[in-house]
Design an enzyme around this catalytic site. Sequence first.
Site, short mmCIF file in Angstrom:
data_model
loop_
_atom_site.label_atom_id
_atom_site.label_comp_id
_atom_site.label_asym_id
_atom_site.label_seq_id
_atom_site.Cartn_x
_atom_site.Cartn_y
_atom_site.Cartn_z
CE LYS A 72 31.96 6.71 16.38
NZ LYS A 72 30.56 6.95 16.71
CB THR A 74 32.58 5.24 26.17
OG1 THR A 74 31.63 6.29 26.36
CG2 THR A 74 32.85 4.56 27.51
NE ARG A 95 33.78 13.08 16.08
CZ ARG A 95 32.52 12.69 15.91
NH1 ARG A 95 31.75 13.32 15.05
NH2 ARG A 95 32.03 11.67 16.58
CE LYS A 106 26.19 12.07 18.69
NZ LYS A 106 27.34 12.22 19.56
CB ALA A 274 29.99 11.47 11.00
CG PHE A 302 26.81 9.08 13.20
CD1 PHE A 302 26.01 8.97 14.33
CD2 PHE A 302 26.88 10.32 12.57
CE1 PHE A 302 25.28 10.05 14.82
CE2 PHE A 302 26.14 11.41 13.06
CZ PHE A 302 25.35 11.27 14.17
CG PHE A 382 25.08 -0.70 27.32
CD1 PHE A 382 24.58 0.54 27.64
CD2 PHE A 382 25.97 -0.80 26.25
CE1 PHE A 382 24.94 1.68 26.91
CE2 PHE A 382 26.33 0.32 25.52
CZ PHE A 382 25.81 1.57 25.84
CD1 TRP A 410 29.60 4.34 30.46
CD2 TRP A 410 29.07 3.04 32.22
NE1 TRP A 410 28.67 5.03 31.23
CE2 TRP A 410 28.34 4.25 32.31
CE3 TRP A 410 28.91 2.07 33.20
CZ2 TRP A 410 27.46 4.50 33.35
CZ3 TRP A 410 28.02 2.34 34.25
CH2 TRP A 410 27.31 3.54 34.32
#
Length: 556
Positions: A72, A74, A95, A106, A274, A302, A382, A410
């Site tokens: 998210k 990224t 954030r 994480k 969140a 999230f 990905f 990415w």
Amino acid sequence: MAKTDLQIAQEATLLPILKVAEKLGISEDDLEYYGKYKAKLNLNLLNDNKDKKDGKLILVTAINPTKAGEGKSTTTVGLGDGLNRLGKKTVIALREPSLGPVFGLKGGAAGGGYAQVVPMEDLNLHFTGDMHAITTCNNLISACIDNHMHQGNELDIDPNRVVWKRCLDMNDRTLRQIEIGLGPKSNGIERKDGFNITVASEVMAVLCLSTSLMDLKKRLSEMLVAYNHEGKPIYVKDLKIEGALAMIMKDAIKPNLVQTLENNPAIVHGGPFANIAHGCNSILATKLALKLGDYCVTEAGFGADLGAEKFLDIKCRFGNLHPNAVVIVATIRALKQHGGVPFEELTKENLEAMLAGCNNLAKHIDTIQQLGLPYVIAINEFSSDTHNEVEALENWCTENHHPMSLSQVWAKGGEGALDLAQKVVELCEKENHYAPLYDVNDSIEDKITAISQKVYGAKDVVFTEEAKQQIEIYNDLGWNKTPICMAKCPTSLTDDAKVFGAPKDFSITVRELRPSIGAGFIVALTGNVMTMPGLPKHPAALDMDIDEEGHIVGLF
């Protein structure tokens, strides 16, 4: 061998932060430097630009993620770079990362690959000290509560009903439940206590929902800390320390300016989780981004069931914000997990499972539609995604009339978001009918039920006896006319982290309620949501190091 996020960040050519600020018309007088590449922004900028029309507000949200995260942040960074490449003056608002997850599992919150915010090491470590200010502010309250009881307890605080916990910006499970004041009487009153992680402190929520320094002081004063022996609530203002707390936070309230790898402006400020808080960066950061740019791209934690719902029902309500478009991030590997594939096998091609998992994506789309906003699906690509899987997901979107874009941020940065950026620009030109899901004047039960049924797809809500008793007390105290902040596991639409997809006929169990009076909402706890995480068997900290020249390795 592919470069790590850290290697990519370390090879970037950064602009001095003044040059980044000048892109937004910010003069040196409105910057407070924290080194060459980061600065705090003077809050006077809001007043100076008050007559300027707000830019377009774009929210980036997602489906329920896997434990590896779905990109998210990224996507937010890459989309911001993509919009700037299209000639749109764009500011992203993110954030701040928490040190606990950085050293745990994480990871950070600076994006990844070629869609990152830099300086990456600074951002993921101490940054400008905001987390430390919040920790100190929180723990001054704790120290004053225990000192007040030790020094005669004029407020008649019941030691067994102190609801304010200490905090630490670290994953440390041993601190969840502790005993303090042990030993001689000079050590204070003996009682049970515990720690939250800093980002779960109400001070963090207050910081992110405040609109000025004086609003921050007022909200801090209204935070509930305990009850007396007669059951009367005790607030920070009863301890008479709100002035000292606001003083501690006088710099932390100022948003932080940094840049992306493509030298575009990024405002990074605040970071409530969140799953246990409202999961959005500060109102001040978002409002500044809207005044300084023609577009603001921001994200919420999230999936749409947690972050987007709270952004749209809490943050936008308090900040008088009106979003223009929503980007829903989905990854093929997460869809396969929601279709029944174990986490360890998500890199293997499985069209059937992926299409089954699209039910989860469909539910999040339904939530955004209920809130009256236009959307586009960003398929975050990905390297493990196969051509067949991408084609099948694109076909699903087309067949169900969902706008979508293949996002390659990415690997390619802003260039990989040009199609997504163009589609977002078009969405922003459409009128929308955004409105919160519920009226704050509805009952606590009705608000929780509305969220559970409309957003999660639950059949009903079960309230424990403790929750029912708390609701009666909150009604009597007048705490019932506020938004609801649901505390729920992020990986599932249900309150059971092991249930994937988009299940039907399930119940949400509300086991406990917690008042966040300063922040302005009631937290409803479901499932087994921890406010102090623990470290995994192999913490990320084990792979980190620094050499004699100060070079960091293993951060991500």
